[in-house]
Design a protein around this motif. Structure first.
Motif, mmCIF file in Angstrom:
data_model
loop_
_atom_site.group_PDB
_atom_site.id
_atom_site.type_symbol
_atom_site.label_atom_id
_atom_site.label_comp_id
_atom_site.label_asym_id
_atom_site.label_seq_id
_atom_site.Cartn_x
_atom_site.Cartn_y
_atom_site.Cartn_z
ATOM 1 N N ARG A 63 0.840 -1.190 0.000
ATOM 2 C CA ARG A 63 0.000 0.000 0.000
ATOM 3 C C ARG A 63 0.879 1.245 0.000
ATOM 4 N NH1 ARG A 63 -4.649 -1.958 4.379
ATOM 5 N NH2 ARG A 63 -5.445 -3.650 3.075
ATOM 6 N N TRP A 64 0.322 2.314 -0.558
ATOM 7 C CA TRP A 64 1.070 3.559 -0.713
ATOM 8 C C TRP A 64 1.664 4.031 0.608
ATOM 9 C CZ3 TRP A 64 3.838 6.663 -3.399
ATOM 10 C CH2 TRP A 64 3.892 8.047 -3.159
ATOM 11 N N HIS A 65 0.903 3.958 1.701
ATOM 12 C CA HIS A 65 1.433 4.480 2.972
ATOM 13 C C HIS A 65 2.638 3.680 3.452
ATOM 14 C CE1 HIS A 65 -0.987 1.363 5.272
ATOM 15 N NE2 HIS A 65 0.109 1.390 5.986
ATOM 16 N N ALA A 66 2.675 2.378 3.148
ATOM 17 C CA ALA A 66 3.796 1.555 3.602
ATOM 18 C C ALA A 66 5.074 1.870 2.834
ATOM 19 C CB ALA A 66 3.450 0.077 3.452
ATOM 20 N N TRP A 67 4.926 2.442 1.635
ATOM 21 C CA TRP A 67 6.093 2.790 0.818
ATOM 22 C C TRP A 67 6.548 4.219 1.058
ATOM 23 C CZ3 TRP A 67 9.781 0.759 -2.182
ATOM 24 C CH2 TRP A 67 10.450 1.596 -3.085
ATOM 25 N N VAL A 68 5.627 5.167 1.043
ATOM 26 C CA VAL A 68 6.021 6.572 0.963
ATOM 27 C C VAL A 68 6.641 7.087 2.249
ATOM 28 C CG1 VAL A 68 3.775 7.521 1.671
ATOM 29 C CG2 VAL A 68 5.274 8.851 0.162
ATOM 30 N N TYR A 69 6.231 6.578 3.410
ATOM 31 C CA TYR A 69 6.755 7.142 4.648
ATOM 32 C C TYR A 69 8.185 6.699 4.931
ATOM 33 C CZ TYR A 69 2.099 8.905 5.457
ATOM 34 O OH TYR A 69 0.913 9.579 5.325
ATOM 35 N N SER A 70 8.684 5.728 4.176
ATOM 36 C CA SER A 70 10.104 5.382 4.251
ATOM 37 C C SER A 70 10.893 5.986 3.104
ATOM 38 C CB SER A 70 10.277 3.852 4.232
ATOM 39 O OG SER A 70 9.704 3.270 5.368
ATOM 40 N N ARG A 71 10.178 6.568 2.122
ATOM 41 C CA ARG A 71 10.835 7.148 0.949
ATOM 42 C C ARG A 71 10.053 8.391 0.523
ATOM 43 N NH1 ARG A 71 11.567 1.735 0.713
ATOM 44 N NH2 ARG A 71 13.543 0.913 -0.090
ATOM 45 N N ARG A 72 10.279 9.450 1.225
ATOM 46 C CA ARG A 72 9.488 10.667 1.005
ATOM 47 C C ARG A 72 9.741 11.300 -0.362
ATOM 48 N NH1 ARG A 72 5.731 12.563 5.090
ATOM 49 N NH2 ARG A 72 6.268 11.469 7.003
ATOM 50 N N THR A 73 10.890 11.024 -0.958
ATOM 51 C CA THR A 73 11.210 11.658 -2.241
ATOM 52 C C THR A 73 10.708 10.838 -3.434
ATOM 53 O OG1 THR A 73 13.377 10.584 -2.275
ATOM 54 C CG2 THR A 73 13.243 12.778 -1.276
ATOM 55 N N THR A 74 9.886 9.853 -3.177
ATOM 56 C CA THR A 74 9.369 9.007 -4.251
ATOM 57 C C THR A 74 8.643 9.833 -5.313
ATOM 58 O OG1 THR A 74 9.145 7.025 -2.902
ATOM 59 C CG2 THR A 74 7.651 7.239 -4.763
ATOM 60 N N SER A 75 8.931 9.517 -6.581
ATOM 61 C CA SER A 75 8.131 10.083 -7.668
ATOM 62 C C SER A 75 6.959 9.145 -7.936
ATOM 63 C CB SER A 75 8.976 10.262 -8.927
ATOM 64 O OG SER A 75 9.465 9.017 -9.394
ATOM 65 N N LEU A 76 5.772 9.715 -8.121
ATOM 66 C CA LEU A 76 4.535 8.952 -8.239
ATOM 67 C C LEU A 76 4.041 8.981 -9.675
ATOM 68 C CD1 LEU A 76 2.176 7.486 -6.733
ATOM 69 C CD2 LEU A 76 1.149 9.751 -6.443
ATOM 70 N N PHE A 77 3.871 7.806 -10.269
ATOM 71 C CA PHE A 77 3.355 7.731 -11.639
ATOM 72 C C PHE A 77 1.845 7.903 -11.630
ATOM 73 C CE2 PHE A 77 1.282 5.207 -14.933
ATOM 74 C CZ PHE A 77 1.811 5.799 -16.076
ATOM 75 N N LEU A 78 1.344 8.794 -12.478
ATOM 76 C CA LEU A 78 -0.087 8.982 -12.672
ATOM 77 C C LEU A 78 -0.400 8.850 -14.156
ATOM 78 C CD1 LEU A 78 -0.695 12.057 -10.321
ATOM 79 C CD2 LEU A 78 -1.115 9.648 -9.809
ATOM 80 N N CYS A 79 -1.463 8.145 -14.468
ATOM 81 C CA CYS A 79 -1.835 7.907 -15.858
ATOM 82 C C CYS A 79 -2.596 9.105 -16.401
ATOM 83 C CB CYS A 79 -2.678 6.640 -15.973
ATOM 84 S SG CYS A 79 -3.273 6.310 -17.640
ATOM 85 N N ALA A 80 -1.996 9.800 -17.339
ATOM 86 C CA ALA A 80 -2.652 10.964 -17.932
ATOM 87 C C ALA A 80 -3.626 10.562 -19.026
ATOM 88 C CB ALA A 80 -1.602 11.926 -18.488
ATOM 89 N N ASP A 81 -3.300 9.503 -19.781
ATOM 90 C CA ASP A 81 -4.121 9.074 -20.910
ATOM 91 C C ASP A 81 -4.441 7.591 -20.773
ATOM 92 O OD1 ASP A 81 -3.960 11.592 -22.316
ATOM 93 O OD2 ASP A 81 -1.870 11.060 -22.713
ATOM 94 N N PRO A 82 -5.659 7.271 -20.355
ATOM 95 C CA PRO A 82 -6.033 5.856 -20.224
ATOM 96 C C PRO A 82 -5.818 5.103 -21.519
ATOM 97 C CG PRO A 82 -7.710 7.267 -19.250
ATOM 98 C CD PRO A 82 -6.757 8.168 -19.971
ATOM 99 N N GLY A 83 -5.354 3.867 -21.396
ATOM 100 C CA GLY A 83 -5.086 3.051 -22.564
ATOM 101 C C GLY A 83 -6.363 2.515 -23.181
ATOM 102 N N PRO A 84 -6.260 1.901 -24.350
ATOM 103 C CA PRO A 84 -7.449 1.424 -25.068
ATOM 104 C C PRO A 84 -8.174 0.304 -24.351
ATOM 105 C CG PRO A 84 -5.429 0.636 -26.113
ATOM 106 C CD PRO A 84 -5.007 1.641 -25.089
ATOM 107 N N ASP A 85 -7.492 -0.401 -23.436
ATOM 108 C CA ASP A 85 -8.118 -1.533 -22.757
ATOM 109 C C ASP A 85 -8.679 -1.162 -21.395
ATOM 110 O OD1 ASP A 85 -7.334 -3.181 -24.865
ATOM 111 O OD2 ASP A 85 -5.366 -3.502 -23.972
ATOM 112 N N ALA A 86 -8.586 0.101 -21.009
ATOM 113 C CA ALA A 86 -9.017 0.490 -19.667
ATOM 114 C C ALA A 86 -10.521 0.456 -19.516
ATOM 115 C CB ALA A 86 -8.491 1.887 -19.332
ATOM 116 N N GLY A 87 -11.263 0.777 -20.542
ATOM 117 C CA GLY A 87 -12.726 0.796 -20.435
ATOM 118 C C GLY A 87 -13.352 0.350 -21.733
ATOM 119 N N GLY A 88 -14.619 0.716 -21.928
ATOM 120 C CA GLY A 88 -15.289 0.397 -23.174
ATOM 121 C C GLY A 88 -16.079 -0.883 -23.124
ATOM 122 N N ALA A 89 -16.532 -1.324 -24.304
ATOM 123 C CA ALA A 89 -17.451 -2.457 -24.406
ATOM 124 C C ALA A 89 -16.839 -3.742 -23.878
ATOM 125 C CB ALA A 89 -17.886 -2.634 -25.856
#
Length: 621
Positions: free
Chosen positions: A326-352
């Protein structure tokens, strides 16, 4: 100590913060380590459910052979540390239900060789569990194998890392059909591995354990929900890749020299990171194979980075030292962590494709003028039992969960209990959601954030969460032919209502987390009846229910029809809050209801009305 310094594994250990949650000696003697567990071949593992989470480990021994073993999380979470041997190689496997970790290392701490390299759990620092080794006496972070105090820490030691997958049992067996799996030990202080410490934990349950909060050094993080699962990558500049973001990207992220995979399928929760290879093209998820396809090279890759066909068959990607937690178990030991966020959902993320057998229902809603958008599948570990499809979506911009159930009974239970989980002793009910049922489809609120604090302990009032009026009218907007389903097995809600009609007080019903489900039960709930706590299991037939009641490790279970009711009193464990150290039958106050003939008759009538004879007919003469 400045927050940035906390990202440095060589930072001096903060003893004061660590001591704010030191494991009491009596608790430690009951659950701080499991040594050399027994195992059984996967094909004969009758103690396992297909959806059980396991820590999958592959070790190449000195003989050149691969040794494959799975460690069920529902077993490991009680002990937190497993000391084992595969092919002559000593290993340590670590897991914590509060942090949702699952790591493995070579058991090779510094110190005298004549001392066994055994590890024991104990204490918490920065909201994650610590462990010590009996060879050097050093203290290590159990999730990432970094020494933080003692002889090993002065040498900047890290335990040699072994790649693992925290994955569901059927998915692991698909990858490794020759795998064996450990079995629960015969432990008088923990006689039922699917009960007691760790059993109440829920996949990605929000809320840091309040006892862990004082061990955090520095301010609380507000960049990402603390409960979300991430893959922490152990680089000089640490990174974190949340499962939700990687799945939104289609299950594959090519990022700054790394390839991060999530899956194996869209609803999978396993993750791995690899070094980018010059021979590797752009991967995409191959839905049919639950794998990943490189069309340029013409090869298919497993989530373990193994090419299984094409010109690169047999090639392995180079894994990067990383850990799932979980995020809390990682970040509090590594405060300088860079966090990946998905700006553009891929083609398989949703849809029919993600909508599956919900597509016809959703199309009917769209035809009626409702704006319905599918964002992607719900991870299998978060899905209610009995669903055929479960997706994240928005309806008129309101975030919701939409579930399609195989039977009406499961859908009716989901609506009646508002999807709440029973995580006692953490809470009688957690995460209830406003719900509406449309035949076999249940729509639930999924507004976030649901808490006003970053530790996620203070909830937002339910009245303040968005719930558009249109959601209450969905049943009028889809033809009944798209909503049909069989009645299925008896519903929990019918049993509880029948008991209430018999005069019994029934409170706080909620679904049991997956780890508590018996191997062949369909689903299970917890409920309080006349002040006594019970677990209720539902089976496919009466024979299975009777067998389960007879084999309950601690007894005090009764079968009625397809159901089993089991007494689970607060006095079962000497340490109530963490459910550690079985108290024994001479101390436990079992519910007297299971010995009460009136209650048993009411229960049988509620669970299987056809099997209970009515009152005798009066003689007309």
């Amino acid at each position: 100590m400045p927050p940035d310094a906390l990202s440095d594994p060589t930072t001096p250990f903060d003893r004061r913060a660590y001591s704010r949650f030191a494991l009491p000696r009596s608790m430690a003697s009951a659950m701080a380590g499991l040594d050399d567990p027994g195992s059984t071949p996967g094909e004969r593992a009758g103690h396992m459910r297909p959806d059980d989470l396991v820590i999958g480990l592959t070790v190449r021994a000195g003989d050149g052979l691969e040794h494959v073993r799975a460690y069920p999380v529902w077993i490991v979470d009680h002990y937190h540390v497993v000391n084992d041997e595969l092919g002559g190689v000593r290993v340590v496997i670590t897991s914590c239900e509060r942090c949702q970790t699952g790591s493995a290392f070579l058991a090779d701490p510094p110190g005298p060789e004549e001392r066994a390299p055994l590890f024991r759990a104990g204490g918490v620092f920065c909201a994650t569990l610590m462990m010590s080794d009996l060879r050097s006496g050093s203290i290590w972070r159990h999730a990432d194998g970094h020494a933080v105090r003692g002889r090993a820490s002065t040498q900047g030691a890290r335990l040699p890392w072994l790649p693992t997958l925290v994955i569901e049992w059927d998915e692991w067996l698909w990858l490794h059909p020759d795998s064996d799996v450990i079995v629960a030990p015969e432990d008088p202080r923990h006689p039922d591995a699917r009960h007691g410490h760790g059993r109440e934990e829920l996949f990605c349950r929000p809320g840091i354990d309040p006892a862990f909060l004082p061990t955090i050094v520095g301010p609380l993080d507000e960049r990402y929900p603390e409960h979300e699962l991430v893959l922490g990558v152990d680089l000089e500049e640490p990174r974190a890749y949340p499962l939700r973001e990687v799945q939104r990207a289609g299950g594959v992220v090519h990022h700054d020299g790394l390839v991060v995979l999530a899956g194996p399928g869209p609803a999978g929760s396993a993750m791995r990171a690899f070094s980018a290879s010059d021979t590797l093209g752009q991967l995409r998820r191959d839905e049919g194979a639950a794998a990943f396809r490189d069309d340029a090279a013409g090869s298919t890759w497993t989530i373990e980075g193994l090419a299984i066909d094409g010109p690169l068959a047999g090639t392995r990607l180079e894994p990067v030292r990383s850990y799932s937690m979980r995020w809390h178990a990682w970040v509090y030991s590594r405060r300088t962590t860079s966090l990946f966020l998905c700006a553009d959902p891929g083609p398989d993320a949703g849809g029919a494709d993600a909508a599956g057998d919900l597509a016809a229902v959703m199309q009917a809603w769209r035809t009626a003028g409702v704006d319905v958008r599918v964002l992607g599948p719900v991870p299998r570990q978060r899905r209610p039992r009995g669903t055929t499809t479960s997706v994240h979506a928005t309806i008129d911009s309101a975030p919701v969960l939409v579930h399609r159930f195989e039977h009406l009974a499961a859908a009716r239970d989901q609506e009646a209990f508002e999807g709440a989980w029973a995580c006692d002793p953490f809470a009688a009910r957690v995460l209830p959601r406003r719900s509406v049922r449309v035949g076999s489809v249940v729509v639930q609120s999924d507004a976030w954030p649901r808490f006003v604090d970053p530790a996620q302990l203070v909830p937002v009032p339910e009245s303040e969460l968005p719930w558009p009026d249109v959601l209450d009218r969905l049943s009028d907007l889809a033809p009944s032919s798209t909503l049909d389903a069989d009645d299925g097995p008896p519903a929990f809600i019918d049993v509880l209502r029948a008991l209430r009609s018999s005069g019994y007080e029934v409170l706080d019903p909620g679904f049991l987390p997956p780890a508590q489900l018996l191997p062949d039960c369909l689903d299970a709930i917890a409920a309080t009846i006349e002040g006594d706590r019970f677990l209720w299991y539902r089976f496919a037939g009466t024979d299975r229910a009777a067998a389960a009641a007879a084999s309950t490790p601690t007894g005090h279970a009764v079968a009625a029809g397809a159901f089993v009711a089991r007494s689970t009193p607060e006095t079962m464990y000497r340490h109530r809050v963490y459910e550690i150290d079985y108290a024994g039958d001479d101390v436990i106050r079992w519910s007297p209801l299971l010995d009460d003939e009136r209650f048993l008759r009411s229960m049988r009538a509620a669970c299987d009305p056809a099997a209970v004879p009515g009152p005798p007919e009066e003689d007309p003469t």
